[in-house]
Design a protein around this motif. Structure first.
Motif, PDB file in Angstrom:
ATOM      1  N   MET A 168     -33.284 -65.581  54.602  1.00 16.06           N
ATOM      2  CA  MET A 168     -34.629 -65.642  54.006  1.00 16.06           C
ATOM      3  C   MET A 168     -34.585 -66.441  52.710  1.00 16.06           C
ATOM      4  N   ALA A 169     -35.496 -67.375  52.552  1.00 17.06           N
ATOM      5  CA  ALA A 169     -35.497 -68.235  51.375  1.00 17.06           C
ATOM      6  C   ALA A 169     -35.854 -67.432  50.123  1.00 17.06           C
ATOM      7  N   LEU A 170     -35.243 -67.811  49.010  1.00 17.40           N
ATOM      8  CA  LEU A 170     -35.506 -67.159  47.740  1.00 17.40           C
ATOM      9  C   LEU A 170     -36.918 -67.463  47.275  1.00 17.40           C
ATOM     10  N   LYS A 171     -37.659 -66.428  46.894  1.00 21.41           N
ATOM     11  CA  LYS A 171     -39.010 -66.637  46.380  1.00 21.41           C
ATOM     12  C   LYS A 171     -38.927 -67.303  45.013  1.00 21.41           C
ATOM     13  N   ARG A 172     -39.848 -68.250  44.770  1.00 15.96           N
ATOM     14  CA  ARG A 172     -39.830 -69.008  43.515  1.00 15.96           C
ATOM     15  C   ARG A 172     -41.162 -68.900  42.790  1.00 15.96           C
ATOM     16  N   ILE A 173     -41.083 -68.932  41.465  1.00 12.29           N
ATOM     17  CA  ILE A 173     -42.267 -68.910  40.604  1.00 12.29           C
ATOM     18  C   ILE A 173     -42.214 -70.186  39.769  1.00 12.29           C
ATOM     19  N   ILE A 174     -43.160 -71.107  40.013  1.00 15.19           N
ATOM     20  CA  ILE A 174     -43.035 -72.479  39.533  1.00 15.19           C
ATOM     21  C   ILE A 174     -44.181 -72.875  38.601  1.00 15.19           C
ATOM     22  N   PRO A 175     -43.906 -73.225  37.357  1.00 18.83           N
ATOM     23  CA  PRO A 175     -44.940 -73.841  36.517  1.00 18.83           C
ATOM     24  C   PRO A 175     -45.315 -75.226  37.062  1.00 18.83           C
ATOM     25  N   CYS A 176     -46.624 -75.473  37.176  1.00 18.21           N
ATOM     26  CA  CYS A 176     -47.121 -76.770  37.606  1.00 18.21           C
ATOM     27  C   CYS A 176     -47.760 -77.445  36.396  1.00 18.21           C
TER      28      CYS A 176
ATOM     29  N   PRO B 246     -44.667 -83.024  27.108  1.00 24.01           N
ATOM     30  CA  PRO B 246     -43.923 -82.451  28.231  1.00 24.01           C
ATOM     31  C   PRO B 246     -42.475 -82.108  27.899  1.00 24.01           C
ATOM     32  N   ILE B 247     -41.844 -82.883  27.032  1.00 22.44           N
ATOM     33  CA  ILE B 247     -40.450 -82.596  26.683  1.00 22.44           C
ATOM     34  C   ILE B 247     -40.341 -81.264  25.942  1.00 22.44           C
ATOM     35  N   ASN B 248     -41.268 -81.014  25.036  1.00 24.04           N
ATOM     36  CA  ASN B 248     -41.266 -79.727  24.333  1.00 24.04           C
ATOM     37  C   ASN B 248     -41.472 -78.568  25.302  1.00 24.04           C
ATOM     38  N   ALA B 249     -42.362 -78.776  26.268  1.00 26.35           N
ATOM     39  CA  ALA B 249     -42.599 -77.734  27.273  1.00 26.35           C
ATOM     40  C   ALA B 249     -41.336 -77.468  28.081  1.00 26.35           C
ATOM     41  N   VAL B 250     -40.649 -78.528  28.470  1.00 25.62           N
ATOM     42  CA  VAL B 250     -39.410 -78.382  29.239  1.00 25.62           C
ATOM     43  C   VAL B 250     -38.379 -77.573  28.455  1.00 25.62           C
ATOM     44  N   LYS B 251     -38.253 -77.848  27.165  1.00 25.66           N
ATOM     45  CA  LYS B 251     -37.287 -77.122  26.341  1.00 25.66           C
ATOM     46  C   LYS B 251     -37.589 -75.627  26.325  1.00 25.66           C
ATOM     47  N   ILE B 252     -38.867 -75.284  26.248  1.00 29.86           N
ATOM     48  CA  ILE B 252     -39.251 -73.867  26.250  1.00 29.86           C
ATOM     49  C   ILE B 252     -38.960 -73.241  27.614  1.00 29.86           C
ATOM     50  N   PHE B 253     -39.290 -73.955  28.671  1.00 29.16           N
ATOM     51  CA  PHE B 253     -39.028 -73.419  30.007  1.00 29.16           C
ATOM     52  C   PHE B 253     -37.526 -73.295  30.273  1.00 29.16           C
ATOM     53  N   ASN B 254     -36.721 -74.178  29.685  1.00 26.57           N
ATOM     54  CA  ASN B 254     -35.268 -74.027  29.780  1.00 26.57           C
ATOM     55  C   ASN B 254     -34.835 -72.670  29.234  1.00 26.57           C
ATOM     56  N   GLU B 255     -35.348 -72.339  28.056  1.00 32.14           N
ATOM     57  CA  GLU B 255     -34.984 -71.076  27.401  1.00 32.14           C
ATOM     58  C   GLU B 255     -35.406 -69.868  28.237  1.00 32.14           C
ATOM     59  N   LYS B 256     -36.476 -70.023  28.985  1.00 26.84           N
ATOM     60  CA  LYS B 256     -36.994 -68.919  29.793  1.00 26.84           C
ATOM     61  C   LYS B 256     -36.388 -68.889  31.194  1.00 26.84           C
TER      62      LYS B 256
ATOM     63  N   ASP C  59     -37.320 -71.146  37.397  1.00 21.59           N
ATOM     64  CA  ASP C  59     -36.723 -71.513  38.685  1.00 21.59           C
ATOM     65  C   ASP C  59     -36.764 -73.014  38.945  1.00 21.59           C
ATOM     66  N   GLU C  60     -37.924 -73.596  38.671  1.00 19.93           N
ATOM     67  CA  GLU C  60     -38.220 -74.963  39.125  1.00 19.93           C
ATOM     68  C   GLU C  60     -39.493 -75.413  38.418  1.00 19.93           C
TER      69      GLU C  60
ATOM     70  N   GLU D 258     -33.528 -83.513  29.624  1.00 18.08           N
ATOM     71  CA  GLU D 258     -33.701 -82.220  28.947  1.00 18.08           C
ATOM     72  C   GLU D 258     -33.731 -81.031  29.905  1.00 18.08           C
ATOM     73  N   CYS D 259     -34.079 -81.289  31.152  1.00 18.65           N
ATOM     74  CA  CYS D 259     -34.409 -80.228  32.100  1.00 18.65           C
ATOM     75  C   CYS D 259     -33.157 -79.585  32.709  1.00 18.65           C
ATOM     76  N   PHE D 260     -33.057 -78.260  32.620  1.00 13.83           N
ATOM     77  CA  PHE D 260     -31.923 -77.536  33.189  1.00 13.83           C
ATOM     78  C   PHE D 260     -32.176 -77.115  34.635  1.00 13.83           C
ATOM     79  N   MET D 261     -33.419 -77.223  35.071  1.00 17.15           N
ATOM     80  CA  MET D 261     -33.769 -76.762  36.415  1.00 17.15           C
ATOM     81  C   MET D 261     -34.253 -77.935  37.273  1.00 17.15           C
ATOM     82  N   PRO D 262     -34.214 -77.795  38.604  1.00 18.61           N
ATOM     83  CA  PRO D 262     -34.731 -78.873  39.458  1.00 18.61           C
ATOM     84  C   PRO D 262     -36.230 -79.035  39.254  1.00 18.61           C
ATOM     85  N   PHE D 263     -36.714 -80.271  39.448  1.00 19.12           N
ATOM     86  CA  PHE D 263     -38.153 -80.479  39.343  1.00 19.12           C
ATOM     87  C   PHE D 263     -38.628 -81.497  40.370  1.00 19.12           C
TER      88      PHE D 263
END
Length: 254
Positions: free
Chosen positions: A1-9, A32-42, A45-46, A72-77
């Motif tokens: 079963m695929a892992l459920k994901r919660i994705i900021p758009c 967008p770069i500032n947003a990515v940095k915050i989402f990295n800290e949190k 998933d994606e 900057e992004c630690f997660m796939p996008f």
């Protein structure tokens, strides 16, 4: 079963982030770069980035911005917006995007989806489906940023895109965009039960319980949201947020 994901758009306009309501009335959110940095800290998933003017303005994807985001992004996008050629996809992947979302061109040139899936693999190709009710109250797929009706119903279109090789479907309700009044559960469920590829539900999330409903009742594989992650309070002050691990565990256990 695929892992459920919660994705900021996250919506891009002129290299900045904006948020829309029903695909109109955009509000500037920030860099967008500032947003990515915050989402990295949190530990998100994606991420999904959609350039909302690219198709109608006939713009090339912002390769340098995608490269900067990837740095900057630690997660796939995933990036979507104005994608029409194999070379554009190749450059986007080289710039750091893991997936691409094809929207208008999937309608105008369906074989492009098939070709892209063959060249890059289905897991790289997401078909974005924007939809709303027409004058007769029937749900129809719209392209060109929600401006042009395809005269195709979302389920038929979703099945066509799956057959062409799409690896995922990004199902986005135009009428619920930015309204924060819950997802279109009925259609999400209808499509999720008929296709065998993941369905990402987008449009309407206003509280964490909406994610749970999309997973449990709508059978979605993933949920995406914009306003819920960038606004806070009735006055919609800009504050980037994301569920904490305990909240995520509660959401996805359904």
């Amino acid at each position: 079963m695929a892992l459920k994901r919660i994705i900021p758009c996250l919506l891009l306009r002129d290299s900045g982030l904006v948020k829309t309501i029903k695909f109109k009335n955009s509000t500037y959110i920030g860099d967008p770069i500032n947003a990515v940095k915050i989402f990295n800290e949190k530990e998100v998933d994606e991420l999904v980035f959609l350039d909302i003017d690219a198709t109608n303005d006939r713009k090339e994807p912002p390769y340098q911005l995608i490269h900067d985001i990837a740095t900057e992004c630690f997660m796939p996008f995933c990036y979507g917006g104005g994608i029409k050629t194999i070379d554009q996809i190749r450059r986007l992947i080289a710039s750091g995007a893991e997936k691409v979302a094809i929207n208008s061109e999937a309608f105008y040139n369906p074989q492009f989806v098939q070709e892209a899936a063959v060249v890059f693999g289905s897991s790289t190709i997401v078909v974005s489906i924007d939809y709303k009710k027409n004058l007769f109250g029937k749900q129809m797929v719209y392209v060109n940023g929600g401006r042009k009706s395809t005269k195709k119903d979302p389920l038929t279109y979703a099945l066509e895109m799956e057959k062409l090789g799409a690896g995922e479907l990004f199902l986005n309700s135009i009428e619920k965009d930015g309204m924060m009044n819950g997802y279109d559960i009925d259609l999400i469920k209808k499509i999720s039960e008929e296709v065998s590829i993941p369905v990402i539900a987008c449009g309407g999330a206003g509280e964490l319980n909406d994610f749970k409903n999309a997973f449990k009742e709508g059978k979605a594989s993933a949920v995406a949201a914009g306003s819920l992650f960038v606004f806070q309070g009735k006055k919609r002050g800009v504050l980037i947020s994301y569920p904490d691990p305990k909240e995520i565990k509660e959401i996805i256990k359904v």
